[in-house]
Scaffold this active site. Structure first.
Site, PDB file in Angstrom:
ATOM      1  N   ILE A   1       0.827  -1.206   0.000  1.00 11.39           N
ATOM      2  CA  ILE A   1       0.000   0.000   0.000  1.00 11.39           C
ATOM      3  C   ILE A   1       0.858   1.252   0.000  1.00 11.39           C
ATOM      4  CG2 ILE A   1      -0.283   0.182   2.516  1.00 11.39           C
ATOM      5  CD1 ILE A   1      -2.972   0.814  -0.204  1.00 11.39           C
TER       6      ILE A   1
ATOM      7  N   HIS B 255      -0.248  -0.475  13.761  1.00 14.43           N
ATOM      8  CA  HIS B 255      -0.864   0.831  13.551  1.00 14.43           C
ATOM      9  C   HIS B 255      -0.943   1.649  14.839  1.00 14.43           C
ATOM     10  CE1 HIS B 255      -3.058  -0.152   9.496  1.00 14.43           C
ATOM     11  NE2 HIS B 255      -1.735  -0.249   9.434  1.00 14.43           N
TER      12      HIS B 255
ATOM     13  N   LYS C  12      -6.051   2.128   6.921  1.00 16.00           N
ATOM     14  CA  LYS C  12      -7.160   1.375   7.503  1.00 16.00           C
ATOM     15  C   LYS C  12      -6.747  -0.079   7.736  1.00 16.00           C
ATOM     16  CE  LYS C  12      -8.308  -1.263   3.874  1.00 16.00           C
ATOM     17  NZ  LYS C  12      -8.234  -2.729   3.935  1.00 16.00           N
TER      18      LYS C  12
END
Length: 346
Positions: A32, A96, A114
């Protein structure tokens, strides 16, 4: 009640090139991060001044490949750098919370991939820390920043659908052995990676569910393989959501109201079409935009830059409270299905 429109509205999304140029640091060098940096460099004036990985060699390769000015072999070094305004957290889900905490404690604005946390408690902790520090923080759930999604937003606000009784949303993808999503130690299974999209749509449209029912099926790798859930609001309106890593599925969504239905062809969470159809028949209206897939990740970066420049501490397009509500619903799904993550106490 509003009359059925003659045309769908145009998106109000500002030109990403017009967003003020900020200096970005990237934590993580995976799939990502590659696509985020490439998209942002192509479509905005944002600058990437640093990238960090726990593997210094990977950080250097990433920096060389994307023209990032500096690489670090530790996240702490990047966060301490004075030429970083905002940190993009693109590490594995299990990191995260720690990375967002590190960035915020270091005085940096932060955009966290996310899901923003493994559960609602982690999301609430990040939101609370950002508020105490007076820093911008958002979940990089890119769907909510797309021009298409602004058209959805305007349709919902107009009331043309009537009362929304039903939300249907699905996201399924086949994964080969060895993928991160199949590892229990990485909080694997489809719920966080894929399920965030249908569940976030359901909670955005219907609000926090009053009740959740769900069923899961295990995967031989030791993670959950698929989940189907029904979420209903206090009035009994229902969302039916499904996610799987066994198979490729249509990945479509439908918002069905008493006066009209809004259909989002697959993949519903990416740039593409919308179709608004009046109840009882009639000519549908279609909104179309290029299917650019992950090359549209730059919209969330541009919104971040605009908000920070304006002194906002979160974005109205995806408030942190919405991120917490989505994860609370997914917590309920996991509880109903007996899905556990090693990193999250039950």
């Amino acid at each position: 009640m509003p009359a059925f429109p003659a045309a769908l509205p145009a998106p109000r999304t500002p030109d990403p090139m017009a967003a003020p140029a900020l200096r970005w640091g990237v934590l993580g060098t995976g799939w990502i991060a590659e696509r985020f940096v490439a998209s942002v460099r192509r479509h905005t004036r944002q600058r990437f001044t640093a990238v960090a990985s726990r593997d210094a060699g990977r950080a250097k390769e990433f920096a060389d490949r994307h023209g990032v000015a500096r690489c670090h072999g530790s996240y702490e070094d990047l966060v301490a750098a004075p030429d970083v305004d905002v940190v993009y957290v693109a590490t594995e889900h299990t990191s995260h919370l720690a990375c967002a905490r590190l960035a915020l404690e270091g005085g940096k604005h932060v955009l966290v991939e996310k899901p923003i946390g493994l559960d609602a408690a982690q999301a609430a902790e990040i939101a609370g820390l950002a508020a105490r520090k007076g820093l911008y923080c958002a979940e990089a759930l890119w769907t909510f920043f797309l021009p298409k999604w602004d058209v959805v937003r305007q349709v919902l606000d107009s009331g043309v659908l009537g009362e929304i009784r039903t939300v249907l949303a699905d996201m399924g993808e086949h994964f080969d052995a060895g993928h991160r999503i199949l590892r229990p130690e990485s909080a694997g299974g489809p719920l966080l990676d894929l399920g965030t999209y249908p569940v976030s749509l359901a909670t955005w449209v219907l609000g926090a569910p009053a009740e959740v029912q769900a069923f899961g099926q295990p995967h031989p790798a030791g993670v959950n393989g698929q989940v189907s859930a029904i979420l209903h609001d206090p009035h009994g309106n229902q969302a039916v959501v499904h996610t799987t890593l066994f198979s490729d599925t249509p990945t479509t969504a439908t918002l069905a109201g008493t006066r009209a239905t809004l259909s989002l062809p697959g993949p519903f969470h990416q740039p593409g079409d919308l179709v608004l159809t009046p109840s009882g028949g009639g000519a549908p209206l279609t909104y179309t935009e290029p299917r650019t897939a992950h090359d549209a990740l730059h919209f969330e970066a541009a919104e971040t830059a605009r908000c920070i420049e304006a002194g906002l501490r979160e974005t109205p397009l995806r408030p942190l409270a919405d991120s917490v509500v989505t994860l609370r619903a997914m917590d309920a799904v996991r509880d109903r299905c007996g899905i556990t993550f090693p990193q999250v106490p039950r």
